[in-house]
Scaffold this motif. Sequence first.
Motif, PDB file in Angstrom:
ATOM      1  N   ARG A 213     -13.208 -57.057  15.212  1.00 45.56           N
ATOM      2  CA  ARG A 213     -13.449 -58.465  15.511  1.00 45.56           C
ATOM      3  C   ARG A 213     -12.121 -59.150  15.777  1.00 45.56           C
ATOM      4  NH1 ARG A 213     -17.550 -60.564  10.750  1.00 45.56           N
ATOM      5  NH2 ARG A 213     -19.419 -59.367  11.354  1.00 45.56           N
ATOM      6  N   PRO A 214     -12.150 -60.302  16.424  1.00 47.80           N
ATOM      7  CA  PRO A 214     -10.888 -61.017  16.656  1.00 47.80           C
ATOM      8  C   PRO A 214     -10.163 -61.373  15.366  1.00 47.80           C
ATOM      9  CG  PRO A 214     -12.598 -61.872  18.094  1.00 47.80           C
ATOM     10  CD  PRO A 214     -13.270 -60.936  17.151  1.00 47.80           C
ATOM     11  N   TYR A 215     -10.892 -61.869  14.370  1.00 43.95           N
ATOM     12  CA  TYR A 215     -10.286 -62.215  13.083  1.00 43.95           C
ATOM     13  C   TYR A 215     -10.811 -61.263  12.004  1.00 43.95           C
ATOM     14  CZ  TYR A 215      -8.631 -66.527  15.251  1.00 43.95           C
ATOM     15  OH  TYR A 215      -8.000 -67.432  16.066  1.00 43.95           O
ATOM     16  N   ILE A 216      -9.912 -60.814  11.138  1.00 43.61           N
ATOM     17  CA  ILE A 216     -10.230 -59.854  10.092  1.00 43.61           C
ATOM     18  C   ILE A 216     -10.020 -60.531   8.736  1.00 43.61           C
ATOM     19  CG2 ILE A 216      -9.777 -57.535   9.216  1.00 43.61           C
ATOM     20  CD1 ILE A 216     -10.499 -57.587  12.193  1.00 43.61           C
ATOM     21  N   SER A 217     -10.909 -60.269   7.787  1.00 42.41           N
ATOM     22  CA  SER A 217     -10.763 -60.830   6.449  1.00 42.41           C
ATOM     23  C   SER A 217      -9.542 -60.234   5.749  1.00 42.41           C
ATOM     24  CB  SER A 217     -12.019 -60.556   5.621  1.00 42.41           C
ATOM     25  OG  SER A 217     -11.808 -60.940   4.267  1.00 42.41           O
ATOM     26  N   THR A 218      -8.708 -61.088   5.158  1.00 42.94           N
ATOM     27  CA  THR A 218      -7.556 -60.600   4.406  1.00 42.94           C
ATOM     28  C   THR A 218      -7.984 -59.885   3.120  1.00 42.94           C
ATOM     29  OG1 THR A 218      -7.342 -62.767   3.342  1.00 42.94           O
ATOM     30  CG2 THR A 218      -5.985 -62.368   5.295  1.00 42.94           C
ATOM     31  N   ALA A 219      -9.263 -59.996   2.748  1.00 41.20           N
ATOM     32  CA  ALA A 219      -9.761 -59.298   1.555  1.00 41.20           C
ATOM     33  C   ALA A 219      -9.609 -57.784   1.682  1.00 41.20           C
ATOM     34  CB  ALA A 219     -11.224 -59.664   1.304  1.00 41.20           C
ATOM     35  N   HIS A 220      -9.513 -57.279   2.908  1.00 43.59           N
ATOM     36  CA  HIS A 220      -9.307 -55.845   3.124  1.00 43.59           C
ATOM     37  C   HIS A 220      -7.912 -55.412   2.674  1.00 43.59           C
ATOM     38  CE1 HIS A 220     -13.036 -55.175   5.289  1.00 43.59           C
ATOM     39  NE2 HIS A 220     -12.765 -56.177   6.099  1.00 43.59           N
ATOM     40  N   PHE A 221      -7.000 -56.369   2.511  1.00 47.88           N
ATOM     41  CA  PHE A 221      -5.599 -56.068   2.205  1.00 47.88           C
ATOM     42  C   PHE A 221      -5.145 -56.914   1.021  1.00 47.88           C
ATOM     43  CE2 PHE A 221      -6.387 -55.403   6.692  1.00 47.88           C
ATOM     44  CZ  PHE A 221      -5.847 -54.149   6.925  1.00 47.88           C
ATOM     45  N   PRO A 222      -5.577 -56.561  -0.182  1.00 52.54           N
ATOM     46  CA  PRO A 222      -5.232 -57.374  -1.354  1.00 52.54           C
ATOM     47  C   PRO A 222      -3.730 -57.504  -1.589  1.00 52.54           C
ATOM     48  CG  PRO A 222      -6.215 -55.258  -2.003  1.00 52.54           C
ATOM     49  CD  PRO A 222      -6.424 -55.409  -0.533  1.00 52.54           C
ATOM     50  N   GLN A 223      -2.925 -56.536  -1.062  1.00 52.99           N
ATOM     51  CA  GLN A 223      -1.476 -56.617  -1.241  1.00 52.99           C
ATOM     52  C   GLN A 223      -0.890 -57.871  -0.596  1.00 52.99           C
ATOM     53  OE1 GLN A 223      -3.199 -54.190   0.422  1.00 52.99           O
ATOM     54  NE2 GLN A 223      -2.220 -52.185   0.168  1.00 52.99           N
ATOM     55  N   LEU A 224      -1.569 -58.394   0.441  1.00 56.14           N
ATOM     56  CA  LEU A 224      -1.054 -59.573   1.139  1.00 56.14           C
ATOM     57  C   LEU A 224      -1.060 -60.815   0.265  1.00 56.14           C
ATOM     58  CD1 LEU A 224      -2.745 -59.072   4.646  1.00 56.14           C
ATOM     59  CD2 LEU A 224      -0.367 -58.587   4.013  1.00 56.14           C
ATOM     60  N   SER A 225      -1.848 -60.785  -0.806  1.00 55.25           N
ATOM     61  CA  SER A 225      -1.897 -61.952  -1.691  1.00 55.25           C
ATOM     62  C   SER A 225      -0.532 -62.228  -2.325  1.00 55.25           C
ATOM     63  CB  SER A 225      -2.950 -61.751  -2.772  1.00 55.25           C
ATOM     64  OG  SER A 225      -2.632 -60.636  -3.595  1.00 55.25           O
ATOM     65  N   VAL A 226       0.308 -61.186  -2.475  1.00 50.16           N
ATOM     66  CA  VAL A 226       1.660 -61.364  -3.017  1.00 50.16           C
ATOM     67  C   VAL A 226       2.457 -62.312  -2.136  1.00 50.16           C
ATOM     68  CG1 VAL A 226       3.843 -60.177  -3.522  1.00 50.16           C
ATOM     69  CG2 VAL A 226       1.666 -59.107  -4.124  1.00 50.16           C
ATOM     70  N   LEU A 227       2.295 -62.174  -0.829  1.00 50.28           N
ATOM     71  CA  LEU A 227       3.010 -63.039   0.098  1.00 50.28           C
ATOM     72  C   LEU A 227       2.486 -64.469   0.037  1.00 50.28           C
ATOM     73  CD1 LEU A 227       3.191 -60.631   3.186  1.00 50.28           C
ATOM     74  CD2 LEU A 227       4.909 -60.973   1.389  1.00 50.28           C
ATOM     75  N   LYS A 228       1.180 -64.603   0.039  1.00 46.58           N
ATOM     76  CA  LYS A 228       0.593 -65.938   0.007  1.00 46.58           C
ATOM     77  C   LYS A 228       0.945 -66.673  -1.287  1.00 46.58           C
ATOM     78  CE  LYS A 228      -3.706 -68.454   0.845  1.00 46.58           C
ATOM     79  NZ  LYS A 228      -5.151 -68.345   1.171  1.00 46.58           N
ATOM     80  N   GLU A 229       0.932 -65.962  -2.408  1.00 43.91           N
ATOM     81  CA  GLU A 229       1.248 -66.587  -3.693  1.00 43.91           C
ATOM     82  C   GLU A 229       2.706 -67.034  -3.764  1.00 43.91           C
ATOM     83  OE1 GLU A 229       0.218 -63.498  -6.373  1.00 43.91           O
ATOM     84  OE2 GLU A 229      -1.960 -63.743  -6.098  1.00 43.91           O
ATOM     85  N   ASN A 230       3.557 -66.389  -2.980  1.00 41.35           N
ATOM     86  CA  ASN A 230       4.994 -66.709  -3.002  1.00 41.35           C
ATOM     87  C   ASN A 230       5.456 -67.356  -1.703  1.00 41.35           C
ATOM     88  OD1 ASN A 230       6.258 -65.344  -5.603  1.00 41.35           O
ATOM     89  ND2 ASN A 230       4.702 -63.948  -4.817  1.00 41.35           N
ATOM     90  N   TRP A 231       4.548 -68.048  -1.025  1.00 43.83           N
ATOM     91  CA  TRP A 231       4.889 -68.583   0.295  1.00 43.83           C
ATOM     92  C   TRP A 231       6.025 -69.601   0.244  1.00 43.83           C
ATOM     93  CZ3 TRP A 231       4.518 -73.641   2.115  1.00 43.83           C
ATOM     94  CH2 TRP A 231       3.872 -74.564   1.288  1.00 43.83           C
ATOM     95  N   GLN A 232       6.148 -70.333  -0.837  1.00 44.12           N
ATOM     96  CA  GLN A 232       7.219 -71.334  -0.932  1.00 44.12           C
ATOM     97  C   GLN A 232       8.592 -70.672  -1.072  1.00 44.12           C
ATOM     98  OE1 GLN A 232       5.174 -73.391  -4.135  1.00 44.12           O
ATOM     99  NE2 GLN A 232       5.094 -75.260  -2.894  1.00 44.12           N
ATOM    100  N   THR A 233       8.643 -69.551  -1.797  1.00 40.03           N
ATOM    101  CA  THR A 233       9.893 -68.790  -1.903  1.00 40.03           C
ATOM    102  C   THR A 233      10.308 -68.278  -0.527  1.00 40.03           C
ATOM    103  OG1 THR A 233       9.380 -68.106  -4.164  1.00 40.03           O
ATOM    104  CG2 THR A 233      10.968 -66.757  -2.945  1.00 40.03           C
ATOM    105  N   ILE A 234       9.342 -67.736   0.209  1.00 41.22           N
ATOM    106  CA  ILE A 234       9.601 -67.246   1.561  1.00 41.22           C
ATOM    107  C   ILE A 234      10.024 -68.402   2.469  1.00 41.22           C
ATOM    108  CG2 ILE A 234       8.550 -66.128   3.570  1.00 41.22           C
ATOM    109  CD1 ILE A 234       6.635 -64.717   1.555  1.00 41.22           C
ATOM    110  N   ARG A 235       9.327 -69.520   2.341  1.00 38.31           N
ATOM    111  CA  ARG A 235       9.657 -70.704   3.154  1.00 38.31           C
ATOM    112  C   ARG A 235      11.094 -71.158   2.927  1.00 38.31           C
ATOM    113  NH1 ARG A 235       7.364 -75.966   0.749  1.00 38.31           N
ATOM    114  NH2 ARG A 235       9.057 -75.349  -0.664  1.00 38.31           N
ATOM    115  N   ASP A 236      11.526 -71.188   1.660  1.00 35.66           N
ATOM    116  CA  ASP A 236      12.870 -71.680   1.348  1.00 35.66           C
ATOM    117  C   ASP A 236      13.946 -70.822   2.005  1.00 35.66           C
ATOM    118  OD1 ASP A 236      11.689 -73.660  -0.131  1.00 35.66           O
ATOM    119  OD2 ASP A 236      12.064 -72.728  -2.084  1.00 35.66           O
ATOM    120  N   GLU A 237      13.752 -69.491   2.039  1.00 42.13           N
ATOM    121  CA  GLU A 237      14.730 -68.638   2.720  1.00 42.13           C
ATOM    122  C   GLU A 237      14.691 -68.864   4.226  1.00 42.13           C
ATOM    123  OE1 GLU A 237      15.752 -64.958  -0.189  1.00 42.13           O
ATOM    124  OE2 GLU A 237      14.207 -64.573   1.322  1.00 42.13           O
ATOM    125  N   ALA A 238      13.498 -69.104   4.766  1.00 41.78           N
ATOM    126  CA  ALA A 238      13.381 -69.376   6.197  1.00 41.78           C
ATOM    127  C   ALA A 238      14.071 -70.691   6.561  1.00 41.78           C
ATOM    128  CB  ALA A 238      11.913 -69.420   6.603  1.00 41.78           C
TER     129      ALA A 238
END
Length: 312
Positions: free
Chosen positions: A63-88
């Motif tokens: 499908r064009p869009y895929i549920s992120t539930a298939h990749f639970p490891q990605l939640s680490v990135l989402k939970e730390n998005w502000q840390t990632i943002r600050d470096e960006a």
Amino acid sequence: MDSIITELFTFKFFILFSFIIATVIVHYRGRVRYKFFRQFADHSTFMAPINVPMYALSEVENRPYISTAHFPQLSVLKENWQTIRDEAILLEREELIKGSDTFNDAGFNSFFRRGWKRFYLKWYGDFHPSAKKYCPKTVELLKNTPNIKAAMFAVLPAGSQLMQHRDPYAGSLRYHLGLITPNSEQCHIVVDGQSYAWKDGDDVLFDETYIHHAENQTNIDRLILFCDVERPVKTIFGRAWNNFFGWFVMASASSPNMGDDKTGNINKAFKYVYSIRLVGKRLKAYNERLYYVVKYILFAAILYALFFRHLL
């Protein structure tokens, strides 16, 4: 007549028929489609025999869009998005998120003239030395998500757009994590006709081999974390092929941020290939109709030389 029939069953015609069948599958896979001549010359035609097995063996929905539930490891990135943002943000202040200033990024070369900018973290291999230096926290977070094969920070400037395109390889899926966005429906990506608007701290996963385009009609730049996530596929063969192609081909498209970063072989050769492309651009500017006539005559000549010269 017998010789012609015999020739049609040779290996080279098996390759041609495979290309035709795979291209038809790719062309009709989505609701949004290229016109015939655009599809004929598009890289998705040449990649079709490689990509169709990836679709057939995919363990996630096609499908064009895929549920992120298939990749639970990605939640680490989402939970730390502000840390990632600050470096960006620090990279932005140092003007290190930028377009390529030489012909060393074949994959995204056409984006730069519309103002699109990037800073690579990794590309189908180890992390760039510059990423380890400037983004150590983001690099550590990405190390905890081993199914991410490539990652970068990407900026879509205010008032800019990326035209309709397909990305070449179906062995990955595209992940976007909003870092600094307009939080507006006027800043969005459209995948196979379906729109998604980026939001701070929100993420989305989509199949980049569907036709898609993006635009930012606001007065605020959009900054995201942009990743290629390995498509999970069935069978040992499917996984082995995906790993081999990523290592052998995709890694060759690695592009540097600065001096110590690796430049893949595709990008080392790109400046020479692009000189031929410049001739085509000049011809197109001079006479667009003549440009397309010459282009399709060349395609026809190649097909004739490869497949049909012994039949006629």
